[in-house]
Design a protein around this motif. Sequence first.
Motif, PDB file in Angstrom:
ATOM      1  N   GLY A 151       0.941  -1.021   0.180  1.00 15.67           N
ATOM      2  CA  GLY A 151      -0.061  -0.143  -0.178  1.00 15.67           C
ATOM      3  C   GLY A 151       1.017   0.753  -0.148  1.00 15.67           C
ATOM      4  N   LEU A 152       0.351   2.230   0.593  1.00 18.17           N
ATOM      5  CA  LEU A 152       1.403   3.558   1.149  1.00 18.17           C
ATOM      6  C   LEU A 152       2.819   2.883   1.231  1.00 18.17           C
ATOM      7  CD1 LEU A 152      -1.396   5.587   2.758  1.00 18.17           C
ATOM      8  CD2 LEU A 152      -0.631   6.389   0.231  1.00 18.17           C
ATOM      9  N   GLY A 153       3.451   2.082   2.362  1.00 24.02           N
ATOM     10  CA  GLY A 153       4.622   2.235   2.502  1.00 24.02           C
ATOM     11  C   GLY A 153       4.897   1.583   1.335  1.00 24.02           C
ATOM     12  N   LYS A 154       4.924   1.995  -0.212  1.00 25.06           N
ATOM     13  CA  LYS A 154       5.403   1.177  -1.878  1.00 25.06           C
ATOM     14  C   LYS A 154       5.695   3.014  -2.327  1.00 25.06           C
ATOM     15  CE  LYS A 154       3.817  -2.390  -3.655  1.00 25.06           C
ATOM     16  NZ  LYS A 154       3.942  -3.663  -5.047  1.00 25.06           N
ATOM     17  N   LEU A 155       4.978   3.832  -1.376  1.00 21.20           N
ATOM     18  CA  LEU A 155       5.568   5.028  -1.805  1.00 21.20           C
ATOM     19  C   LEU A 155       6.016   5.798  -0.670  1.00 21.20           C
ATOM     20  CD1 LEU A 155       1.914   6.836  -2.608  1.00 21.20           C
ATOM     21  CD2 LEU A 155       3.851   5.610  -3.972  1.00 21.20           C
ATOM     22  N   LEU A 156       6.674   5.025   0.115  1.00 16.91           N
ATOM     23  CA  LEU A 156       8.352   5.573   1.259  1.00 16.91           C
ATOM     24  C   LEU A 156       9.119   4.603   0.817  1.00 16.91           C
ATOM     25  CD1 LEU A 156       6.738   5.059   4.889  1.00 16.91           C
ATOM     26  CD2 LEU A 156       7.091   6.709   3.639  1.00 16.91           C
ATOM     27  N   ILE A 157       9.147   3.742   0.025  1.00 13.01           N
ATOM     28  CA  ILE A 157      10.133   3.092  -0.172  1.00 13.01           C
ATOM     29  C   ILE A 157      10.997   3.735  -1.643  1.00 13.01           C
ATOM     30  CG2 ILE A 157      10.808   1.536  -1.424  1.00 13.01           C
ATOM     31  CD1 ILE A 157       9.695  -0.289   0.312  1.00 13.01           C
ATOM     32  N   SER A 158       9.732   4.751  -2.330  1.00  9.45           N
ATOM     33  CA  SER A 158       9.837   4.835  -3.954  1.00  9.45           C
ATOM     34  C   SER A 158       9.991   6.996  -4.045  1.00  9.45           C
ATOM     35  CB  SER A 158       9.394   5.110  -4.446  1.00  9.45           C
ATOM     36  OG  SER A 158       7.776   6.012  -4.292  1.00  9.45           O
ATOM     37  N   LYS A 159      10.004   7.369  -2.130  1.00 18.57           N
ATOM     38  CA  LYS A 159      10.616   8.579  -1.713  1.00 18.57           C
ATOM     39  C   LYS A 159       9.106  10.066  -2.568  1.00 18.57           C
ATOM     40  CE  LYS A 159      15.183   7.468  -0.620  1.00 18.57           C
ATOM     41  NZ  LYS A 159      14.447   7.355   1.385  1.00 18.57           N
ATOM     42  N   HIS A 160       7.608   9.374  -2.772  1.00 16.22           N
ATOM     43  CA  HIS A 160       6.725   9.888  -3.342  1.00 16.22           C
ATOM     44  C   HIS A 160       6.270  11.148  -2.326  1.00 16.22           C
ATOM     45  CE1 HIS A 160       7.344   7.659  -6.598  1.00 16.22           C
ATOM     46  NE2 HIS A 160       6.670   8.398  -7.515  1.00 16.22           N
ATOM     47  N   ILE A 161       6.974  10.352  -0.699  1.00 20.16           N
ATOM     48  CA  ILE A 161       6.053  11.644   0.202  1.00 20.16           C
ATOM     49  C   ILE A 161       6.525  12.027   0.782  1.00 20.16           C
ATOM     50  CG2 ILE A 161       4.931  11.728   2.363  1.00 20.16           C
ATOM     51  CD1 ILE A 161       3.892   8.061   1.320  1.00 20.16           C
ATOM     52  N   LYS A 162       6.101  12.983   1.181  1.00 18.43           N
ATOM     53  CA  LYS A 162       6.849  14.527   2.181  1.00 18.43           C
ATOM     54  C   LYS A 162       6.167  14.758   3.318  1.00 18.43           C
ATOM     55  CE  LYS A 162       8.245  19.619   2.249  1.00 18.43           C
ATOM     56  NZ  LYS A 162       8.011  20.855   1.251  1.00 18.43           N
ATOM     57  N   LYS A 163       5.062  14.108   2.982  1.00 18.97           N
ATOM     58  CA  LYS A 163       4.715  14.718   4.876  1.00 18.97           C
ATOM     59  C   LYS A 163       2.819  13.702   4.642  1.00 18.97           C
ATOM     60  CE  LYS A 163       2.572  18.093   7.645  1.00 18.97           C
ATOM     61  NZ  LYS A 163       2.153  20.037   8.066  1.00 18.97           N
ATOM     62  N   ALA A 164       3.362  13.334   5.829  1.00 20.94           N
ATOM     63  CA  ALA A 164       2.238  11.913   6.347  1.00 20.94           C
ATOM     64  C   ALA A 164       1.259  13.145   7.055  1.00 20.94           C
ATOM     65  CB  ALA A 164       2.620  11.218   6.550  1.00 20.94           C
ATOM     66  N   ILE A 165      -0.160  12.785   7.240  1.00 23.82           N
ATOM     67  CA  ILE A 165      -0.912  13.395   8.188  1.00 23.82           C
ATOM     68  C   ILE A 165      -1.913  11.934   8.661  1.00 23.82           C
ATOM     69  CG2 ILE A 165      -2.941  14.789   8.970  1.00 23.82           C
ATOM     70  CD1 ILE A 165      -1.878  16.849   6.717  1.00 23.82           C
ATOM     71  N   GLY A 166      -1.761  11.859  10.272  1.00 22.61           N
ATOM     72  CA  GLY A 166      -2.603  10.245   9.996  1.00 22.61           C
ATOM     73  C   GLY A 166      -3.161  10.270  11.424  1.00 22.61           C
ATOM     74  N   SER A 167      -3.191   8.965  11.840  1.00 20.17           N
ATOM     75  CA  SER A 167      -2.731   8.782  13.021  1.00 20.17           C
ATOM     76  C   SER A 167      -2.007   7.362  13.369  1.00 20.17           C
ATOM     77  CB  SER A 167      -4.862   7.827  13.785  1.00 20.17           C
ATOM     78  OG  SER A 167      -5.507   8.915  13.476  1.00 20.17           O
ATOM     79  N   TYR A 168      -1.575   5.886  12.667  1.00 21.57           N
ATOM     80  CA  TYR A 168      -0.818   5.122  13.516  1.00 21.57           C
ATOM     81  C   TYR A 168      -0.217   4.791  12.337  1.00 21.57           C
ATOM     82  CZ  TYR A 168      -1.002   1.004  16.014  1.00 21.57           C
ATOM     83  OH  TYR A 168      -0.563  -0.144  16.736  1.00 21.57           O
TER      84      TYR A 168
END
Length: 237
Positions: free
Chosen positions: A65-82
């Motif tokens: 899931g979104l873990g793939k976008l961490l590996i590919s370094k697409h995410i600058k900021k995450a807003i969430g709970s857990y």
Amino acid sequence: MNIGDCTKRISAQDAVNMIQNGDRLLVGGFGICGTPFTLIDVIAESDHARELTIISNNLGETGKGLGKLLISKHIKKAIGSYFTTNRDAVKAWNKGELEIELIPQGTLAEAIRAGGAGIAGFYTKTGVGTKLAKGKEEREFDGEMYLFIRGIRAKIALIKADKADTMGNLVYAKTARNFNPMMATAADIVIAEVDDIVEAGMLDPEQIVTPHVYVDYIVQNDRYEKMGGEYVERSKH
């Protein structure tokens, strides 16, 4: 009208092409349940949409899931709970590669609902007296302190449903009905990834949760299938 004439149906690549560098995205899912896997995969494979702010309950799992976008370094900021279920998120934050804004789960759900309802914000007792209160307006009601929380909206929402009809009405599968329905109300562009598309009129109206007026585009999941209650990539079995 047959299914091939569905004017809201687009390819996953066309959907992802709408996302630009620095965009703010709402992404459905709880753990990895109700996650738009196909859309996330196509983002991870692209290079034009980086520096993203992702608003989601969590960031998937390691390599899922979104873990793939961490590996590919697409995410600058995450807003969430857990976020601690994904070790990559913790590592990226420790290295200064990821900004994190924590919001209590119920507060996050209500903030998205408020954003979809056109409500600027609301007051809640949750978080008072903690580090999460830093920088937030506080106000007293009936002898108790409350924090002011702004409603949340985004440019694009990527959500996951079980079925859609050709008009864009959505039906969800069990607990995949988590953040997805409220996110469908809180974005300028709503893109729904679905497993099946049927003709208009074939869905039971009593089962429709998200009316078609909220849905701009439909993408068919063509990469994953359910096996033992979980989604598995077709190429991996």
